[in-house]
Design a protein around this motif. Structure first.
Motif, short mmCIF file in Angstrom:
data_model
loop_
_atom_site.label_atom_id
_atom_site.label_comp_id
_atom_site.label_asym_id
_atom_site.label_seq_id
_atom_site.Cartn_x
_atom_site.Cartn_y
_atom_site.Cartn_z
N ILE A 15 0.84 -1.20 0.00
CA ILE A 15 0.00 0.00 0.00
C ILE A 15 0.87 1.25 0.00
N GLU A 16 1.93 1.23 0.79
CA GLU A 16 2.85 2.38 0.84
C GLU A 16 3.51 2.63 -0.52
N MET A 18 2.33 1.71 -3.45
CA MET A 18 1.30 2.16 -4.39
C MET A 18 1.00 3.64 -4.21
N GLU A 19 0.95 4.10 -2.96
CA GLU A 19 0.72 5.52 -2.71
C GLU A 19 1.88 6.36 -3.24
N GLU A 20 3.10 5.87 -3.05
CA GLU A 20 4.28 6.56 -3.56
C GLU A 20 4.25 6.63 -5.08
N SER A 22 1.57 6.50 -6.96
CA SER A 22 0.48 7.39 -7.32
C SER A 22 0.93 8.85 -7.27
N VAL A 23 1.68 9.20 -6.25
CA VAL A 23 2.18 10.58 -6.12
C VAL A 23 3.15 10.89 -7.26
#
Length: 102
Positions: A15-16, A18-20, A22-23
């Motif tokens: 999840i971490e 994927m968020e990175e 996405s940013v």
């Protein structure tokens, strides 16, 4: 073997990441690029406008640079520098002769 703590840690890492990711994609403006790629007429229009702006900028820049060079040459003639002044005076005479013959 994988227990619940390892699985939770692995999911949190995923999840971490994927968020990175996405940013990073948002920073690249990838969606805007894809929209341009899907709409070739808009891409052509924007490239045309960019080309016109570049051409206009070059014309203005060349005009200003040419005016500056002519101004400096005129000042050199006024100073009557021996070598440069004679050279510039010869160029002026040649240009005036060419203009008077036409």
């Amino acid at each position: 073997m994988l227990n619940d703590d390892n699985v939770n840690a692995l999911f949190n890492k995923i999840i971490e990441k994927m968020e990175e990711l996405s940013v990073r994609i948002e920073k690249l403006n990838l969606t805007e690029y894809l929209e341009l790629y899907r709409n070739p007429s808009r891409l052509l229009y924007l490239n045309f406008l960019a080309g016109v702006a570049r051409g206009f900028g070059m014309a203005i820049g060349f005009t200003l640079l040419g005016a500056l060079v002519i101004y400096v040459l005129q000042k050199m003639v006024i100073l009557k520098l021996p070598v440069i002044g004679d050279f510039i005076a010869d160029i002026i005479k040649i240009v005036q002769n060419e203009l008077s013959t036409k």
